[in-house]
Design a protein around this motif. Sequence first.
Motif, PDB file in Angstrom:
ATOM      1  N   TRP A   1      16.679  -8.780  14.212  1.00 46.21           N
ATOM      2  CA  TRP A   1      16.272  -9.420  12.963  1.00 46.21           C
ATOM      3  C   TRP A   1      17.473  -9.672  12.056  1.00 46.21           C
ATOM      4  CZ3 TRP A   1      11.558  -5.710  11.789  1.00 46.21           C
ATOM      5  CH2 TRP A   1      10.543  -5.985  12.726  1.00 46.21           C
ATOM      6  N   ALA A   2      18.402  -8.725  12.027  1.00 48.73           N
ATOM      7  CA  ALA A   2      19.598  -8.891  11.201  1.00 48.73           C
ATOM      8  C   ALA A   2      20.392 -10.115  11.649  1.00 48.73           C
ATOM      9  CB  ALA A   2      20.461  -7.636  11.261  1.00 48.73           C
ATOM     10  N   TYR A   3      20.459 -10.309  12.966  1.00 47.34           N
ATOM     11  CA  TYR A   3      21.141 -11.502  13.476  1.00 47.34           C
ATOM     12  C   TYR A   3      20.414 -12.766  13.014  1.00 47.34           C
ATOM     13  CZ  TYR A   3      22.402 -15.201  16.766  1.00 47.34           C
ATOM     14  OH  TYR A   3      22.786 -16.401  17.318  1.00 47.34           O
ATOM     15  N   GLY A   4      19.102 -12.775  13.137  1.00 42.84           N
ATOM     16  CA  GLY A   4      18.339 -13.945  12.715  1.00 42.84           C
ATOM     17  C   GLY A   4      18.526 -14.269  11.246  1.00 42.84           C
ATOM     18  N   ASP A   5      18.687 -13.236  10.431  1.00 44.16           N
ATOM     19  CA  ASP A   5      18.862 -13.455   8.996  1.00 44.16           C
ATOM     20  C   ASP A   5      20.178 -14.158   8.675  1.00 44.16           C
ATOM     21  OD1 ASP A   5      16.427 -12.316   8.363  1.00 44.16           O
ATOM     22  OD2 ASP A   5      17.258 -10.322   8.000  1.00 44.16           O
ATOM     23  N   THR A   6      21.138 -14.093   9.595  1.00 47.98           N
ATOM     24  CA  THR A   6      22.428 -14.759   9.349  1.00 47.98           C
ATOM     25  C   THR A   6      22.384 -16.247   9.691  1.00 47.98           C
ATOM     26  OG1 THR A   6      23.343 -14.390  11.582  1.00 47.98           O
ATOM     27  CG2 THR A   6      23.609 -12.608   9.957  1.00 47.98           C
ATOM     28  N   LEU A   7      21.318 -16.688  10.354  1.00 51.04           N
ATOM     29  CA  LEU A   7      21.257 -18.061  10.835  1.00 51.04           C
ATOM     30  C   LEU A   7      20.551 -18.968   9.832  1.00 51.04           C
ATOM     31  CD1 LEU A   7      20.126 -17.365  14.526  1.00 51.04           C
ATOM     32  CD2 LEU A   7      22.456 -17.793  13.704  1.00 51.04           C
ATOM     33  N   PRO A   8      20.992 -20.196   9.716  1.00 56.75           N
ATOM     34  CA  PRO A   8      20.269 -21.141   8.855  1.00 56.75           C
ATOM     35  C   PRO A   8      18.958 -21.559   9.518  1.00 56.75           C
ATOM     36  CG  PRO A   8      22.031 -22.266  10.036  1.00 56.75           C
ATOM     37  CD  PRO A   8      22.188 -20.800  10.340  1.00 56.75           C
ATOM     38  N   GLU A   9      18.036 -22.086   8.753  1.00 51.65           N
ATOM     39  CA  GLU A   9      16.759 -22.521   9.315  1.00 51.65           C
ATOM     40  C   GLU A   9      16.945 -23.607  10.360  1.00 51.65           C
ATOM     41  OE1 GLU A   9      13.727 -21.158   8.943  1.00 51.65           O
ATOM     42  OE2 GLU A   9      14.935 -19.627   7.945  1.00 51.65           O
ATOM     43  N   SER A  10      17.998 -24.389  10.224  1.00 56.68           N
ATOM     44  CA  SER A  10      18.261 -25.457  11.187  1.00 56.68           C
ATOM     45  C   SER A  10      18.563 -24.918  12.579  1.00 56.68           C
ATOM     46  CB  SER A  10      19.442 -26.313  10.725  1.00 56.68           C
ATOM     47  OG  SER A  10      20.627 -25.522  10.595  1.00 56.68           O
TER      48      SER A  10
ATOM     49  N   VAL B   1       0.814  -1.223   0.000  1.00 57.13           N
ATOM     50  CA  VAL B   1       0.000   0.000   0.000  1.00 57.13           C
ATOM     51  C   VAL B   1       0.844   1.269   0.000  1.00 57.13           C
ATOM     52  CG1 VAL B   1      -1.969  -1.117   1.105  1.00 57.13           C
ATOM     53  CG2 VAL B   1      -0.199  -0.071   2.527  1.00 57.13           C
ATOM     54  N   HIS B   2       2.184   1.125  -0.010  1.00 54.91           N
ATOM     55  CA  HIS B   2       3.056   2.302   0.004  1.00 54.91           C
ATOM     56  C   HIS B   2       4.131   2.222  -1.074  1.00 54.91           C
ATOM     57  CE1 HIS B   2       1.265   4.005   3.619  1.00 54.91           C
ATOM     58  NE2 HIS B   2       1.363   2.834   4.219  1.00 54.91           N
ATOM     59  N   ASP B   3       3.739   1.719  -2.239  1.00 54.79           N
ATOM     60  CA  ASP B   3       4.613   1.746  -3.413  1.00 54.79           C
ATOM     61  C   ASP B   3       5.954   1.074  -3.138  1.00 54.79           C
ATOM     62  OD1 ASP B   3       5.207   2.350  -6.060  1.00 54.79           O
ATOM     63  OD2 ASP B   3       6.161   4.271  -5.542  1.00 54.79           O
ATOM     64  N   GLY B   4       5.939  -0.039  -2.407  1.00 57.16           N
ATOM     65  CA  GLY B   4       7.147  -0.818  -2.185  1.00 57.16           C
ATOM     66  C   GLY B   4       8.051  -0.319  -1.076  1.00 57.16           C
ATOM     67  N   ARG B   5       7.624   0.710  -0.342  1.00 59.90           N
ATOM     68  CA  ARG B   5       8.476   1.270   0.711  1.00 59.90           C
ATOM     69  C   ARG B   5       8.588   0.322   1.912  1.00 59.90           C
ATOM     70  NH1 ARG B   5       5.869   5.781  -1.422  1.00 59.90           N
ATOM     71  NH2 ARG B   5       7.243   7.588  -1.835  1.00 59.90           N
ATOM     72  N   LEU B   6       9.679   0.510   2.659  1.00 61.69           N
ATOM     73  CA  LEU B   6       9.830  -0.141   3.952  1.00 61.69           C
ATOM     74  C   LEU B   6       9.369   0.803   5.055  1.00 61.69           C
ATOM     75  CD1 LEU B   6      13.353  -1.850   3.655  1.00 61.69           C
ATOM     76  CD2 LEU B   6      11.121  -2.985   3.704  1.00 61.69           C
ATOM     77  N   PRO B   7       8.775   0.289   6.131  1.00 61.49           N
ATOM     78  CA  PRO B   7       8.372   1.151   7.244  1.00 61.49           C
ATOM     79  C   PRO B   7       9.560   1.482   8.147  1.00 61.49           C
ATOM     80  CG  PRO B   7       7.852  -1.110   7.757  1.00 61.49           C
ATOM     81  CD  PRO B   7       8.394  -1.122   6.356  1.00 61.49           C
ATOM     82  N   PHE B   8       9.391   2.516   8.972  1.00 62.40           N
ATOM     83  CA  PHE B   8      10.397   2.781  10.000  1.00 62.40           C
ATOM     84  C   PHE B   8      10.285   1.716  11.079  1.00 62.40           C
ATOM     85  CE2 PHE B   8      11.428   4.317  14.233  1.00 62.40           C
ATOM     86  CZ  PHE B   8      12.743   4.721  14.056  1.00 62.40           C
ATOM     87  N   ILE B   9      11.421   1.185  11.516  1.00 63.54           N
ATOM     88  CA  ILE B   9      11.478   0.184  12.575  1.00 63.54           C
ATOM     89  C   ILE B   9      12.512   0.629  13.605  1.00 63.54           C
ATOM     90  CG2 ILE B   9      11.960  -2.233  13.157  1.00 63.54           C
ATOM     91  CD1 ILE B   9       9.469  -1.944  11.465  1.00 63.54           C
ATOM     92  N   ASP B  10      12.192   0.482  14.863  1.00 59.09           N
ATOM     93  CA  ASP B  10      13.119   0.824  15.933  1.00 59.09           C
ATOM     94  C   ASP B  10      14.413   0.016  15.798  1.00 59.09           C
ATOM     95  OD1 ASP B  10      13.218   2.192  18.784  1.00 59.09           O
ATOM     96  OD2 ASP B  10      14.027   0.153  19.019  1.00 59.09           O
ATOM     97  N   PRO B  11      15.568   0.589  16.177  1.00 55.32           N
ATOM     98  CA  PRO B  11      16.846  -0.121  16.020  1.00 55.32           C
ATOM     99  C   PRO B  11      16.933  -1.439  16.778  1.00 55.32           C
ATOM    100  CG  PRO B  11      17.243   2.220  16.359  1.00 55.32           C
ATOM    101  CD  PRO B  11      15.776   2.008  16.573  1.00 55.32           C
ATOM    102  N   VAL B  12      16.241  -1.575  17.905  1.00 55.55           N
ATOM    103  CA  VAL B  12      16.372  -2.803  18.688  1.00 55.55           C
ATOM    104  C   VAL B  12      15.905  -4.025  17.891  1.00 55.55           C
ATOM    105  CG1 VAL B  12      15.620  -4.030  20.760  1.00 55.55           C
ATOM    106  CG2 VAL B  12      16.269  -1.627  20.912  1.00 55.55           C
TER     107      VAL B  12
END
Length: 350
Positions: A198-207, A182-193
């Motif tokens: 989330w960035a850490y989780g993205d580095t981990l394998p699903e296992s 609904v916002h032309d592909g934009r990302l929302p603002f997210i608090d740094p915490v």
Amino acid sequence: KQVIQRQLAVCILINTYFWLDLTLGSDTGGSIRGPSQVQGLFGNRPSYGLVELTGVMPLAPELDTAGFLCRDPTVWKAAGVALYADLPFYNTYPQIIQTLNFPTNASAEADSSALSFLFRLQTFLNATATTALNLTTSWAASKPAGAPDTLAGLLNTTYPTLVTKQQTRLVRDPFYAAYAAVHDGRLPFIDPVPLVRWAYGDTLPESALTEAQNNKTIFKDWFNSNVLLNDSTTCSESLIVYTAGSDTDYRNEYNQPPTVPFGFSLSRISVFAEVPDVVVPVGQASYLSTVTNHTEVLPVTVDLMAAKGCDGMLFNLVEDLTAAGILEVPQTGQTIAGGEILLKRGMFGL
């Protein structure tokens, strides 16, 4: 400070307005217990799975719980009866106490309050034994075959893995997709915490998620078989009593940048073991405030843990301890006994 900020609003409200009796919150890693400790309120993380959480934004479904912050344990118990259906309410109490991170002398005012409560609790329960629990040595002596040598080795990454892998899947990804639509592909603002987590989780394998779930189960099964056992008469064979510390932590100081919540601590025990953990105010301690340049007071609290499913016994025990004068109902205001609220709406044009 980050724990306080999560439920700061409800905690301040219930400690400010006499007409506000109860607030409902969630505790995944400490978001009810932490604010209750620093504000001198009764608060509880219940046994895992006592109440349905459909519709609640998840952090990690394996860890999320719903509990209360309250000043009056009678109201607290009534809310527990209403929310936690079919919960047994034992009124015979354990006579064995295990202490964790508990002071051994009354050299500080906060330690004196904690020790005074422990002595009166021992007397009230006619305690037959009070022992200092050492989880490190207990784990080394009875850990499951093939498990890591230390609890830190087992659980250091368990909490951050569960909360990051689950919330990215259950919250972030669908939220980003809906926002972008609904916002032309934009990302929302997210608090740094959460971004850091989330960035850490993205580095981990699903296992890694499966491994974290397995490690939590290993600890839960060991703890509930070796440390806090159920009992047919008292629900819980023993009580664990611990303190979270009483250091002054100023909110007008800059925090360090947010980090991933690695490690294993006392507040994680109930999180992984799925046992009830309740906060009770036992006094207050004075300190010289660098903000007001006056001697102020901070609450002193103690946590009580019991075997899984023994929430009703803890509600009854706290209510009975209050009736016996061992615990007190904290008042709204500047101290546990009440007093002026230093900053409120209408002052200074606010």
